[in-house]
Design a protein around this motif. Structure first.
Motif, short mmCIF file in Angstrom:
data_model
loop_
_atom_site.label_atom_id
_atom_site.label_comp_id
_atom_site.label_asym_id
_atom_site.label_seq_id
_atom_site.Cartn_x
_atom_site.Cartn_y
_atom_site.Cartn_z
N ARG A 117 26.13 -8.10 12.27
CA ARG A 117 27.35 -8.70 11.76
C ARG A 117 27.57 -10.05 12.44
NH1 ARG A 117 26.63 -4.85 9.09
NH2 ARG A 117 28.10 -3.23 8.41
N LEU A 118 28.12 -10.98 11.67
CA LEU A 118 28.51 -12.29 12.18
C LEU A 118 29.95 -12.54 11.78
CD1 LEU A 118 27.93 -15.09 13.44
CD2 LEU A 118 27.13 -15.83 11.17
N VAL A 119 30.77 -12.90 12.73
CA VAL A 119 32.19 -13.20 12.49
C VAL A 119 32.39 -14.70 12.60
CG1 VAL A 119 34.56 -12.83 13.26
CG2 VAL A 119 32.90 -10.95 13.39
N THR A 120 33.01 -15.29 11.61
CA THR A 120 33.33 -16.72 11.61
C THR A 120 34.83 -16.89 11.45
OG1 THR A 120 33.01 -16.91 9.21
CG2 THR A 120 31.08 -17.29 10.62
N GLY A 121 35.39 -17.90 12.11
CA GLY A 121 36.81 -18.16 12.01
C GLY A 121 37.09 -19.64 12.12
N ASP A 122 38.20 -20.09 11.52
CA ASP A 122 38.48 -21.52 11.53
C ASP A 122 39.88 -21.79 12.03
OD1 ASP A 122 40.22 -20.94 9.46
OD2 ASP A 122 38.81 -21.54 7.89
N LEU A 123 40.25 -23.05 11.94
CA LEU A 123 41.51 -23.54 12.49
C LEU A 123 42.72 -23.08 11.70
CD1 LEU A 123 42.24 -25.26 14.95
CD2 LEU A 123 42.29 -27.27 13.45
N VAL A 129 33.65 -11.88 7.73
CA VAL A 129 32.62 -11.05 8.35
C VAL A 129 31.42 -11.04 7.42
CG1 VAL A 129 32.05 -8.77 9.25
CG2 VAL A 129 34.39 -9.62 9.45
N TRP A 130 30.22 -11.36 8.00
CA TRP A 130 28.99 -11.47 7.24
C TRP A 130 28.01 -10.43 7.70
CZ3 TRP A 130 29.38 -15.54 3.68
CH2 TRP A 130 30.40 -16.47 3.94
N LYS A 131 27.19 -9.98 6.75
CA LYS A 131 26.18 -9.01 7.09
C LYS A 131 24.83 -9.68 7.15
CE LYS A 131 24.41 -4.43 5.84
NZ LYS A 131 24.48 -3.32 4.87
N VAL A 132 24.04 -9.36 8.19
CA VAL A 132 22.73 -9.97 8.43
C VAL A 132 21.71 -8.85 8.56
CG1 VAL A 132 21.42 -11.52 9.93
CG2 VAL A 132 23.88 -11.87 9.64
N ASP A 133 20.52 -9.07 7.96
CA ASP A 133 19.50 -8.02 8.01
C ASP A 133 18.77 -8.03 9.35
OD1 ASP A 133 17.79 -10.15 7.94
OD2 ASP A 133 17.04 -9.79 5.91
N ALA A 134 17.76 -7.14 9.46
CA ALA A 134 17.05 -6.97 10.72
C ALA A 134 16.25 -8.20 11.10
CB ALA A 134 16.13 -5.75 10.63
N ARG A 135 15.94 -9.09 10.15
CA ARG A 135 15.21 -10.31 10.46
C ARG A 135 16.13 -11.49 10.74
NH1 ARG A 135 10.17 -10.38 6.08
NH2 ARG A 135 9.30 -8.34 6.65
N GLY A 136 17.40 -11.25 10.73
CA GLY A 136 18.35 -12.32 10.98
C GLY A 136 18.69 -13.14 9.75
N ARG A 137 18.44 -12.61 8.57
CA ARG A 137 18.71 -13.34 7.34
C ARG A 137 20.02 -12.86 6.73
NH1 ARG A 137 13.08 -12.29 4.28
NH2 ARG A 137 13.85 -10.17 4.74
N LEU A 138 20.76 -13.78 6.18
CA LEU A 138 22.06 -13.49 5.59
C LEU A 138 21.88 -12.64 4.34
CD1 LEU A 138 25.13 -14.09 5.77
CD2 LEU A 138 24.73 -16.01 4.23
N GLN A 139 22.75 -11.64 4.16
CA GLN A 139 22.69 -10.77 3.00
C GLN A 139 23.96 -10.94 2.16
OE1 GLN A 139 22.01 -6.80 4.57
NE2 GLN A 139 19.81 -7.02 4.23
N GLY A 140 23.85 -11.74 1.14
CA GLY A 140 24.95 -11.90 0.19
C GLY A 140 26.15 -12.61 0.78
N ASN A 141 27.26 -12.44 0.07
CA ASN A 141 28.52 -13.05 0.49
C ASN A 141 29.16 -12.25 1.61
OD1 ASN A 141 28.36 -15.18 -1.36
ND2 ASN A 141 29.26 -13.93 -3.00
N HIS A 142 30.29 -12.71 2.01
CA HIS A 142 30.99 -12.09 3.13
C HIS A 142 31.44 -10.68 2.75
CE1 HIS A 142 33.98 -14.18 0.61
NE2 HIS A 142 34.76 -13.12 0.88
N LEU A 143 31.49 -9.83 3.79
CA LEU A 143 31.94 -8.46 3.57
C LEU A 143 33.45 -8.39 3.40
CD1 LEU A 143 29.77 -6.55 6.22
CD2 LEU A 143 29.41 -6.68 3.76
N VAL A 144 34.15 -9.19 4.16
CA VAL A 144 35.61 -9.16 4.11
C VAL A 144 36.13 -10.51 4.57
CG1 VAL A 144 35.97 -8.35 6.48
CG2 VAL A 144 37.64 -7.74 4.72
#
Length: 1429
Positions: A117-123, A129-144
């Protein structure tokens, strides 16, 4: 010691000022974000030496704000000022732009623990929240996506609960654990394998709120604080959350299972206002802040403690230098801080023995700083190599820690001073040289003619020619390890070792198979090369020929060593027969064993420093504790002696950090002998000397150590004259004083040490028999201290000619502890440290105390006496006081004289030359003894007035009286003697009066002084007879005797003479004088003190005197004391005196010398007879028993009147003899036991106690007959006969036939009586049947006396009368009269039946009366006959 190599990053030309940097957690890859006003911003990646990765370059017209590495994959998340998020992959340089969710500046990026999982936030408060596979590649759009409408500041993931250990569950399942087996089945809940990833996280906003986002991405507000949140930390041990605001307010919250948070601590952190704050959180709950001050502040939240670490100007820091940033390396336990003057300060956590990490601030040790240019604004440790990146506002430098290289071989040593500088020392010539290299030196190897350095990319060879170092070869080479032998260089590459010339030309290849692995370790000793591979194989090569030849085949250590991970170091000995190895375990930790491979025997042994024992069975010599709980860190063989091995060890607690052991003070150097025949033998063990860095080599007769390097901010002067000596040589224990000995002596000493170690004394002495040098013998004696061989030491002392030491060793043989004897030897040889250690080991603190005193170590002596040797504490204080006095320190000496309680004598003696000080001390102490001493001093100075005053203060009344008598104040002296009662004063005054013929006063004061002999002497000389008597009575027996003689000679007051003789113990003399002078009153008093020890004639004379005066009891006592027992008994009987138990005991003779045995028994019987007459049966019984005449007790009692029944019973119970019990029972049968049940019980009891069952059976038969004859009670008779049968069955009569006949007769009687009893009972139910049975009973033979015939006929007559058959009854009556013509039938038939029969038949029955009268006469005659018996 370690140094840091700094590598400046190779930044592209168009890159701007670095603003952010971050390391990958595992890979040595650094991400640097730069900003430029012209071009915007860019992000670049760099390797560990600053190499730029050109493919990984990201450039945007906006500024990069946040950088965050994936926890495991080489993927970097970059957040930009415009809201863009880019994923950059290393080394391909692939860029993935996240879909546009954010429209404002990115403020946070955070990966989950496993990176899924990768969490991004802004000002603006948007969070995705983004989902990333075992190789570190992004999987689709954000989860939430969540909108918090406030700037997001921090984000942390909550650690997951630990998962199940699959390996442990598998083992449990195989062993039969059903619950573990169910966890693997599909029926149960899914198995949590391995560490789980926590997907819940906490996010904070600028308005002071913390939100919790669960695993399913649902958000909820957790807590709220005042101000914007700057940092969030999760305290895993407490399951708590720490929150730090912009105002540095620290709050801690406990997280409940329901999702709530409870504040339990809130504190304001100290800071400098207006400065940026750098905050670091460590895994052990340590919070570290840098706020632009010269200190770093530390808060230990686990222990609720805080302290500061400051910069030290003595290490090169400047005044006013401030700390900008900090970074903590958990792997190295180093805190790094960047300063405003371009220095990097480092504090290393030092663990003291016996303490735990983080106990106090003293454990943080400030190191020498590393200097870089500019103002250090950012620091970060990272990667698995623990690299440090520093941003100095202009560029970024990568600092790589490197352990200082050093090498020793063939009398040449090289020690690295700086990354490019070496110190070269040639011990054969004493030459010191400096080498400035062109490269960063990562390794060095020296021989007698060359110095070789390398850095992993290039190798440079320098030739040693006099005082000049010149390059003879330089070539590129990727080998990280190099070895040199002669003109050949040995380098490694995959699967082979290259043999090169100094110019790099490959001369030969030593190949290794794939199974043998890649060479990674090289070591040369003499003409042998040992190679270690990455697959734990070792090979040894012989280099003595032109080409290297294999000395042995490859040896796989993985088969020999359990839990082997990798080889750390390999070394071979001088003849190639032994290879030593240090290894790492599978878990990466260093093993605490040193392994030895015997090339010839193809065996592997080890020495375990954790247990302090070798693997061989010979472990008797490894008894100390100095080898236990340690780990080896380096090892060496001597280049000429193949048996000698040495290694450095550190405590187990510090072995995990291989670069830190050199900074410790508790490093031990252990020397072993290693041979095929005897295995491993301990030769020596000692702590590393202070001031030295690390062991370099073993070169007999020296250990070679590297010295500590001076601080880096002090540059070395390359002038040879000022060049520091970086190598220090310390002689081996056996070669102290023999450092310059020739080779023969050196070999002899080594052999002596070896044979001494194995205990072969014959070979040991053979090896040194030709040595004549006293220095050698002294050195061998020193060796004996280490090996504790006192017998060898005596031989050494004899060859040394050291008679004093030999005498001391002889005297100390009385000590029971061998260590104490060896300690004395050590003292005589000047080995004081060894002596101290030996005394401590054997706990002879008394000898240790004396040793400290003799060696002038008074503080240690005092400490030892106060803690362990308190029995000698006062003696130690006294000795120390004498020492201080001899040194002129009288004030301190005075203190210790007081502690030793000797100040009353010693202090006045010490201060007698300083009168003023002494007088001050006297007034200060107020001690009676000191007052007395001072008074005596004043008296000696003729100051009598002052002397009297101080004598009075000292309460020395003798001296007061003496001085007053001397001054003529007799009246005052008399008052003092009378008031105080002091005996010495009274005696002195009495002597004075006697000298002045005042006899009365002299006698008075002699009496007060209890000097009665003097008073008696004066009374006799001056005829003071009245006072003489009183004084004599107060005095001793001699004086009493003398006074009595005086009275007797004078012929007056004879009563006084008698009394004094008596009082003095001369009783015979007193009695003679009393009889001679007819003093009967005095005679009576004297007689009271007579006893058995007095003269018998005197006792008899006094006894006659008391008889004359009718004092019979006193006379009896005197007769007994005179041992005239018969006269005493006669007097007791004549005067009817009661014999008490005490008197009887005094007349009981125990000594056969006084009386014969017959006379003694006769006396005891007389005493018993007398006691019987007086009614004292208990005492009589006791005396009869002592006389052995117990039967007489009963016989005497039976002769007395029957009223003495109680005496018989008493004596029988007291004597408790079988014969007496039977005799007493027989006598009691003659009494009227029929009417007295108590007598009956007593008879039965006595027969039972006397063990006479046949007599008891006879008594029971008699009882049965009485019941039949007197009471016609056949039931009781039957019971008695039954008891008789039981007793008779227990009897053991001599005649078995008679016994059986009697028992059969008794059984016959019992049978008949039972029948008759049955008949009488049956009559109430069936009279006719009962009558018939009775008729049949009369037909039984020998019916009488079991059942009297009269009773049977009487039963029938009564029956017929009751039935009205009077004729039949009459016939039965006639039949009875015929059978018993002499019996009175009225005894068997009731009067009513007789009257009815007479009335019905008309026949008169009067003749029965005559028969009745005749029967009574017969009974009376029978009674008379019984009484005569």
């Amino acid at each position: 010691m370690a140094v840091y190599f700094d590598h400046r990053i190779e930044a592209p030309e168009n890159s701007g000022v670095p603003c952010h940097l971050t390391w990958h957690s595992a890979l040595p890859v650094l991400a640097v974000a730069s900003s430029s006003p012209a071009t915007g911003g860019n992000v670049d990646l760099y390797l560990q030496q600053g190499e730029h990765v050109e493919s990984c370059h990201v450039e945007r017209p906006h500024l990069p704000i946040v950088l965050c590495w994936h926890p495991t994959k080489p993927v970097l998340a970059v957040g930009w000022e415009n809201g863009e998020v880019v994923l950059l992959t290393h080394p391909s340089g692939d860029q993935t732009v996240l879909p546009s969710i954010h429209t404002s500046c990115i403020t946070l990026l955070e990966w989950s623990s496993s990176g899924s999982r990768l969490v991004t936030g802004d000002l603006t408060g948007t969070l995705a929240v983004w989902k990333v596979d075992a190789r570190g590649r992004l999987q689709g759009n954000h989860l939430v996506k969540h909108d918090y409408n406030k700037p997001l500041t921090c984000c942390i993931f909550k650690p997951a609960s630990p998962g199940d250990d699959v390996a442990m569950l598998a083992r449990a399942s195989v062993s039969g654990d059903e619950s573990a087996l169910d966890m693997f089945s599909w029926k149960g809940a899914p198995l949590k394998m391995g560490p789980q990833e926590g997907l819940a996280f906490y996010v904070s906003t600028a308005d002071g709120k913390v939100h919790c986002v669960g695993e399913h991405c649902k958000t909820s507000t957790l807590l709220s604080v005042e101000g914007s949140i700057k940092k969030l930390f999760y305290i895993e041990k407490r399951e708590a959350l720490a929150v730090i605001t912009e105002t540095l307010m620290l709050s801690q919250y406990t997280l409940g299972p329901d999702g709530g948070a409870t504040e339990f601590m809130k504190v304001k952190l100290s800071s400098k206002s207006g400065q940026n704050v750098d905050i670091v959180w460590t895994e052990n709950s340590l919070l570290i802040t840098a706020t632009g001050e010269h200190i770093a502040r530390l808060w230990d939240l686990e222990r609720d403690d805080n302290y500061v670490l400051s910069l030290d100007e003595t290490l090169g820091f400047e005044r006013g230098e401030m700390i900008n940033c900090i970074s903590y390396c958990a792997g190295k336990e180093i805190l790094a801080a960047g300063t405003t003057h371009g220095r990097i300060a480092m504090w290393r956590m030092v663990v003291q023995p016996g303490s735990s990490r983080g106990d106090n601030k003293a454990e943080w040790k400030l190191q020498t700083p590393t200097e870089i240019e500019g103002n250090v604004t950012q620091l970060q440790w990272g990667s698995s190599l623990n690299l440090l990146a520093a941003n100095n506002s202009n560029t970024v430098l990568i600092l790589c820690e490197h352990v200082m290289s050093a090498h020793f071989s063939q009398q040449v040593a090289a020690v690295q001073l700086t990354p490019v500088q070496l110190s070269i020392t040639q011990f054969s010539t004493g030459l010191h040289l400096a080498l400035q290299s062109e490269i960063h030196i990562k390794g060095v190897c020296v021989t007698k003619d060359s110095v070789t350095v390398w850095n992993g990319k290039q190798v440079i060879v320098y030739e040693l020619s006099g005082t000049i170092l010149r390059i003879t070869g330089s070539f590129p080479c990727d080998s990280h390890v190099v070895a040199v032998h002669g003109e050949n260089l040995y380098t490694v590459e995959p699967n082979r070792v290259q043999i090169r010339t100094p110019q790099g030309t490959v001369k030969q290849l030593l190949t290794f198979s794939k199974a043998e692995g890649n060479p990674v370790l090289l070591s040369v000793c003499q003409s042998y090369l040992v190679v270690g591979t990455d697959t734990a194989h070792i090979r040894v090569f012989d280099l003595s020929r032109r080409d290297a030849k294999a000395y042995c085949s490859a040896k796989s250590l993985a088969d020999q060593i359990a839990n082997l991970g990798a080889l750390r170091s390999v070394k071979c000995n001088a003849n190639g027969s032994q290879v030593s190895m240090l290894i790492s375990q599978v878990n990466g930790r260093p093993d605490h064993k040193v392994y030895f491979y015997d090339v010839e025997m193809d065996t592997v042994t080890h020495f375990d420093f954790f247990t302090g024992r070798p693997s061989s069975l010979c472990q008797h010599q490894f008894q100390g504790t100095e080898l236990i709980g340690r780990c080896p860190v380096s090892h060496f063989w001597d280049e000429s002696e193949p048996r000698l091995f040495v290694c450095e060890t550190v405590p187990i607690s510090s072995e995990s950090s291989s670069t830190r052991f050199m900074d410790r003070v508790d490093v031990s150097v252990v020397t072993l002998f290693c041979t095929q025949e005897h295995g491993l033998l301990l030769q020596d063990c000692f702590p590393k000397p202070p001031g030295l860095q690390a062991l370099l080599a073993l070169d007999v007769p020296y250990y070679c150590f590297s010295c500590k390097v001076r601080p880096q901010n002090t540059p070395f002067c390359l002038s040879t004259a000022q060049f520091p000596h970086m190598v220090s040589r310390r002689p081996l224990r056996d070669f102290v004083g023999l450092e310059n000995c020739e080779k023969a002596t050196r070999d002899a000493m080594l052999n002596f040490s070896f044979y001494l170690t194995i205990g072969d004394m014959d070979e040991a002495f053979k090896s040194i028999k030709l040595i004549k040098s006293k220095a050698v013998w002294e050195n061998m004696a020193r060796m004996c201290v280490k090996t504790r061989q006192l017998d060898v030491a005596r031989v050494c002392l004899g060859n040394m000619g050291n008679a004093r030491a030999a005498k001391a060793l002889k005297e100390v043989e009385a000590e029971p502890e061998p260590e104490a004897q060896v300690a004395m030897l050590a003292i005589q040889l000047g080995m004081l440290e060894d002596a101290e250690k030996l005394y401590k080991n054997c706990q002879r603190y008394d000898l240790l105390n004396s040793f400290y005193q003799a060696s002038g170590q008074w503080h240690q002596a005092l400490d030892t006496a106060e803690t362990h040797d308190r029995i000698h504490l006062r003696t130690t204080y006294y000795s120390y006081a004498k020492y201080l006095e001899s040194m002129g320190d009288k004030q301190q000496a005075l203190t210790y004289y007081e502690k030793s309680d000797t100040h009353r004598v010693e202090v006045p003696r010490m201060l007698q030359d300083d009168t003023s000080s002494l007088e001050f001390y006297v007034h200060k102490m107020k001690d009676k003894n000191i007052y007395k001493w001072w008074a005596q001093y004043l008296e000696s100075q003729s100051d009598m007035g002052s002397a009297l005053r101080f004598y009075e203060l000292a309460q020395d009344y003798l001296s007061l009286v003496r001085v007053h008598c001397y001054m003529g104040n007799i009246q005052k002296a008399s008052e003092i003697a009378n008031d105080t009662g002091d005996r010495a004063a009274s005696y002195h005054l009495a002597r004075h009066y006697e000298g002045h013929d005042d006899i009365k006063q002299a006698v008075h004061f002699y009496t007060r002084a209890q000097a009665y002999n003097n008073a008696i002497r004066l009374c006799k000389e001056n005829n003071l007879d009245d006072q003489l008597m009183n004084l004599a009575l107060l005095s001793n027996p001699e004086d009493m005797m003398e006074a009595a003689c005086y009275y007797e000679e004078k012929g007056t007051h004879m009563d006084r003479a008698v009394a004094l003789y008596h009082k003095a113990g001369y009783v015979s003399k007193a009695l003679e004088l009393a009889f001679a002078t007819q003093q009967f009153s005095a005679l009576q008093l004297i007689a009271e003190d007579l006893n058995e020890n007095s003269d018998p004639a005197l006792l008899a004379r006094c006894s006659d005197f008391f008889i004359t005066h009718s004092q019979y009891e006193k006379s009896v006592d005197l007769l007994v004391a005179a041992k005239k027992y018969h006269q005493a008994l006669e007097l007791c009987l004549a005067q009817n005196l009661t014999i008490t138990e005490d008197l009887a005991e005094r007349m009981t003779i125990t000594d056969s010398k006084d009386l014969s045995e017959e006379a003694r028994k006769e006396l005891l019987e007389k005493i018993a007879d007398c006691c019987m007459r007086q009614g004292n049966y208990h005492l009589a019984t006791k005396k009869y028993t002592q006389a052995g005449s117990k039967l007489k007790v009963i016989m005497r009692c039976t002769r007395d009147k029957p009223s003495d029944l109680s005496k018989i019973i008493f004596f029988a119970n007291v004597c408790r003899q079988k014969e007496l019990f039977i005799m007493a029972a027989n006598y009691l049968q003659s009494l009227d036991w029929r009417k007295n049940p108590e007598i009956l019980k007593t008879i039965i009891g006595f027969y039972t106690k006397g063990r006479a069952p046949e007599l008891l059976a006879g008594f029971y038969e008699a009882c049965a007959q009485v019941e039949i004859d007197d009471y016609q009670n056949y039931e009781k008779a039957l019971d008695a006969l039954t008891e008789a049968s039981k007793c008779l069955s227990k009897s053991k009569e001599a005649s078995a036939g008679q016994h059986e006949a009697r028992l059969a007769d008794l059984q016959h009687k019992i049978t008949l009586i039972k029948k008759f009893v049955h008949i009488r009972r049956l009559y109430a139910e069936d009279p006719r049947e009962a009558a018939q049975l009775c008729e049949a009973l009369l037909e039984e033979p020998e019916l009488d006396p079991a059942v009297r015939i009269g009773d049977a006929f009487g039963f029938l007559i009564e029956h017929h009368c009751q039935q009205g058959s009077f004729q039949v009854a009459y016939r039965k009556l006639e039949e009875l009269q015929k059978m018993l013509p002499s019996q009175n039938v009225r005894y068997y038939i009731s009067q009513a039946s007789l009257e009815a029969l007479q009335e019905e038949t008309g026949i008169s029955l009067s003749r029965g009366d005559s028969r009745h009268n005749a029967k009574e006469e017969d009974e009376v005659e029978e009674d008379l006959n019984l009484s005569q018996v």
